[in-house]
Design a protein around this motif. Structure first.
Motif, short mmCIF file in Angstrom:
data_model
loop_
_atom_site.label_atom_id
_atom_site.label_comp_id
_atom_site.label_asym_id
_atom_site.label_seq_id
_atom_site.Cartn_x
_atom_site.Cartn_y
_atom_site.Cartn_z
N PRO A 1 23.25 -16.96 -50.58
CA PRO A 1 22.21 -16.36 -50.33
C PRO A 1 21.08 -16.50 -51.48
O PRO A 1 19.81 -16.75 -51.07
N GLU A 2 21.65 -16.34 -52.70
CA GLU A 2 20.70 -16.55 -53.93
C GLU A 2 20.05 -18.07 -53.91
O GLU A 2 18.94 -18.25 -53.97
N LYS A 3 20.91 -19.11 -53.57
CA LYS A 3 20.31 -20.55 -53.64
C LYS A 3 19.49 -20.71 -52.41
O LYS A 3 18.42 -21.43 -52.54
N LEU A 4 19.75 -20.08 -51.16
CA LEU A 4 18.94 -20.07 -50.09
C LEU A 4 17.54 -19.38 -50.35
O LEU A 4 16.40 -19.96 -49.95
N ALA A 5 17.44 -18.19 -50.92
CA ALA A 5 16.10 -17.53 -51.33
C ALA A 5 15.55 -18.35 -52.48
O ALA A 5 14.11 -18.49 -52.24
N LEU A 6 16.15 -19.07 -53.36
CA LEU A 6 15.44 -19.75 -54.32
C LEU A 6 14.72 -20.89 -53.60
O LEU A 6 13.52 -21.24 -54.21
N THR A 7 15.51 -21.40 -52.92
CA THR A 7 14.92 -22.84 -52.05
C THR A 7 13.54 -22.16 -51.14
O THR A 7 12.80 -23.25 -51.26
N ALA A 8 13.75 -21.25 -50.40
CA ALA A 8 12.54 -21.02 -49.83
C ALA A 8 11.51 -20.63 -50.75
O ALA A 8 10.41 -20.93 -50.13
N ASP A 9 11.40 -19.94 -51.61
CA ASP A 9 10.55 -19.66 -52.50
C ASP A 9 9.75 -20.85 -53.13
O ASP A 9 8.71 -20.88 -53.06
N MET A 10 10.45 -21.91 -53.57
CA MET A 10 10.22 -23.38 -53.86
C MET A 10 9.52 -23.85 -52.68
O MET A 10 8.12 -24.42 -52.98
N LEU A 11 9.85 -23.85 -51.59
CA LEU A 11 9.35 -24.35 -50.40
C LEU A 11 7.93 -23.91 -50.00
O LEU A 11 6.89 -24.28 -49.64
N ARG A 12 7.69 -22.40 -50.10
CA ARG A 12 6.49 -22.03 -50.31
C ARG A 12 5.29 -22.47 -51.20
O ARG A 12 4.13 -22.47 -50.81
N LEU A 13 5.81 -23.13 -52.17
CA LEU A 13 4.95 -23.87 -53.16
C LEU A 13 4.63 -25.22 -52.77
O LEU A 13 3.68 -25.94 -52.98
N THR A 14 5.78 -25.84 -52.30
CA THR A 14 5.64 -27.39 -52.21
C THR A 14 5.10 -27.89 -50.69
O THR A 14 4.74 -28.71 -50.63
N PRO B 1 12.55 -19.77 -45.00
CA PRO B 1 14.08 -19.53 -45.10
C PRO B 1 14.65 -20.21 -44.06
O PRO B 1 15.54 -20.83 -44.14
N TRP B 2 13.98 -19.92 -42.63
CA TRP B 2 14.61 -20.74 -41.47
C TRP B 2 14.44 -22.10 -41.65
O TRP B 2 15.34 -23.20 -41.08
N LEU B 3 13.44 -22.87 -42.34
CA LEU B 3 13.34 -23.99 -42.50
C LEU B 3 14.39 -24.60 -43.52
O LEU B 3 14.87 -25.80 -43.39
N VAL B 4 14.78 -23.95 -44.52
CA VAL B 4 15.53 -24.37 -45.56
C VAL B 4 16.98 -24.03 -44.96
O VAL B 4 17.77 -25.29 -44.91
N TRP B 5 17.28 -23.46 -44.01
CA TRP B 5 18.55 -23.28 -43.26
C TRP B 5 18.73 -24.54 -42.45
O TRP B 5 19.77 -25.15 -42.20
#
Length: 544
Positions: free
Chosen positions: A155-168, A141-145
């Motif tokens: 917040p929902e867009k931030l959380a979605l991007t963080a979940d994706m980042l854990r996979l990518t 989450p901090w990396l996305v921010w």
């Protein structure tokens, strides 16, 4: 040398003058034989073209299914973060530091020394990147921010991007090892396999978008899984080719190895010097996240079109010239070194100038033909066309950076490019702040182009000042020939192309037919003009 045959051992009593690295026995190593740069460049260009075409098909699928909404924005940021680090470390600093050192070991050292270097580098690279990947997944989450602060307002867009980042993010580890394998193959003049490998990423993303999307509540999550699958597939693809050459490493971390220490010393400053254009694109993403919704996607789609000629021409030439320059530096052949740089600049201008002009003249038709389907709107096309033209302004500069930077790195000089990179990056920030207000997202693209010209200009000037770049005779005539060809081609494309609004109502086949006809006509006019005024293919032959 047949690209599919292992290197042959040299005669111990007589070494050919053109010998280059290959592994022979435990005590000696023969360097790969020099090949024609134009032929090698053509191989890389063809494979890169296939990869870029598949990449455009991938983007057509993504644009059709996801458009420029929140899901697409989230994926583009989640993919951009590891992809940015890949270009910065794996294909940027690491490649530019590793290839010259490996070339020196292969030219002067023994089979045992080459293998020890490969084992130590592979192990050290894996250890460092595994740690970075674990930390990044925890801090997602901090990396996305940090990379897209505008997402913090949702917040929902931030959380979605963080979940994706854990996979990518694990893609960084896998693709960095792939880049290690590709750099080794390139040093042994096996250019086709590393150049083809990115096709697997595009196939994986297309398959994930079409097959996995129905399995997720958030459809764009399928794309993140596609990235992870692609990383493993690309690494697995190159392993057999390394094994066939007898160069498959047994990874074991050894940071005390002299070769590893040299690579690390060269990498540290190279992070800025060779990858400043990627840093500039990242800054665009950060600022674009603060603009109107869709700005990140508009920049992405326009950047994808610029990446096609940049990869097919600029990166291809840079890929084949680095091992060749490294070899000439090891052999202390300064005259041939200078001639190679001159050849690379001429070739970049020959192909880059008409490509940039065509992107500008045909901006809307290209975007419509590729992306105006499904969720992609007419407004998205108009906005992306603005940034495409701004990026096209700097296309030649982007290409020149790819061929000028190896002039420093082949000589294991990473201090000079980092100074140039810092100057260009600061200039990009200033240009961003000046241009973002009147031009919004297009101002960010134009700032990137302007800073790229500053970067390329400084690199060229310093190479000239150091006596490394020596322009060969005939540049005045050559410049006039190129200018004339571009003028005739540009006028022809503007006259032949229908108004872009008409393209909106055409079927996909009508668009494809018109685009193919325009591209063919433009290329025919351009090269016919050059041929009529004395430019021949033989003028671009260069021994590696």
């Amino acid at each position: 040398m047949d690209p599919e045959q292992p290197p042959e051992p040299r005669d111990e009593k007589r070494r050919p003058a053109d010998a280059t690295p290959a592994v022979a026995d435990d005590d000696r190593a023969v360097a790969p034989k020099a090949g024609g740069l134009m032929r090698s460049g053509l191989v890389v260009s063809v494979m890169t073209m296939l990869s870029r075409v598949m990449g455009l098909l991938r983007d057509v699928v993504i644009a059709t299914l996801f458009g420029a909404g929140d899901g697409a924005d989230a994926f583009f940021v989640a993919f951009k973060i590891p992809n940015f680090l890949r270009r910065l470390f794996a294909e940027g600093a690491f490649n530019q530091a590793f290839v010259p050192v490996l070339s020196e070991y292969a030219t002067r050292g023994s089979r045992r020394e080459v293998k020890e270097l490969l084992d130590a580098v592979a192990g050290s690279l894996t250890a460092v990147l595994a740690l970075i990947t674990a930390l990044a997944m925890l801090a997602a989450p901090w990396l996305v921010w940090a990379f897209a602060p505008g997402f913090g307002r949702d917040p929902e867009k931030l959380a979605l991007t963080a979940d994706m980042l854990r996979l990518t993010f694990p893609y960084l580890l896998l693709i960095s090892l792939t880049a290690f394998a590709g750099s080794t193959l390139n040093t042994w003049n096996r250019f086709a396999v590393p150049a083809f490998t990115p096709v697997l990423l595009n196939l994986s993303l297309i398959g994930a978008a079409l097959l996995l999307t129905p399995m997720f509540d958030e459809p764009a999550m399928a794309l993140a899984w596609g990235v992870l699958i692609a990383g493993g597939a690309q690494l697995a693809f190159q392993v057999p080719f390394l094994a066939r050459l007898g160069l498959l490493p047994r990874p074991w971390p050894d940071f005390a190895h002299s070769g590893v220490r040299r690579i690390l010393r060269l990498m540290a400053p190279a992070l800025f010097g060779v990858s400043v254009s990627q840093i500039n694109l990242l800054l665009d993403t950060v600022l674009a996240s603060l603009l109107a919704a869709g700005s990140v996607s508009w920049l992405y789609y326009s950047d994808r079109l610029v990446e096609l000629p940049l990869g097919v021409f600029g990166i291809a030439i840079g890929t084949v010239i680095l091992p060749a320059l490294s070899k000439r530096h090891a052999e202390q052949s300064g005259e041939h070194f200078a001639a190679m740089l001159d050849w690379a600049i001429r070739t970049v201008l020959l192909l880059g100038l008409p490509a940039a002009l065509a992107l500008s003249v045909l901006a809307e038709p290209l975007l419509i033909s590729l992306f105006h389907y499904g969720a992609m709107t007419e407004r998205d096309i108009a906005m992306a066309a603005m940034s495409l033209r701004a990026y096209a302004v700097g296309l030649v500069a982007f290409m020149l950076i790819k061929v000028l930077a190896p002039g420093f790195f082949a000589r294991q000089d990473t201090a000079t490019p980092v100074k140039v990179g810092i100057v260009a990056m600061v200039a990009n920030m200033v240009f961003n702040l000046i241009l973002i207000w009147p031009l919004a997202h297009a101002g960010l693209a134009l700032a990137t182009s302007l800073s790229a010209f500053l970067n390329a200009g400084l690199l060229g000037w310093l190479l000239r000042k150091q006596g490394v770049l020596v322009f060969q005779p005939g540049w005045g005539r050559y410049g006039v020939q190129l200018l004339g060809g571009c003028t005739v081609m540009g006028l022809g494309l503007a006259w032949l192309s229908p108004d872009w609004q008409a393209w909106l109502g055409w079927s996909v086949w009508t668009r494809a037919g018109w685009m193919a006809a325009l591209v063919s006509a433009g290329a025919a006019v351009y090269f016919a003009w050059l041929a009529a005024f004395g430019i021949r293919l033989r003028h671009f032959r260069m021994k590696g």
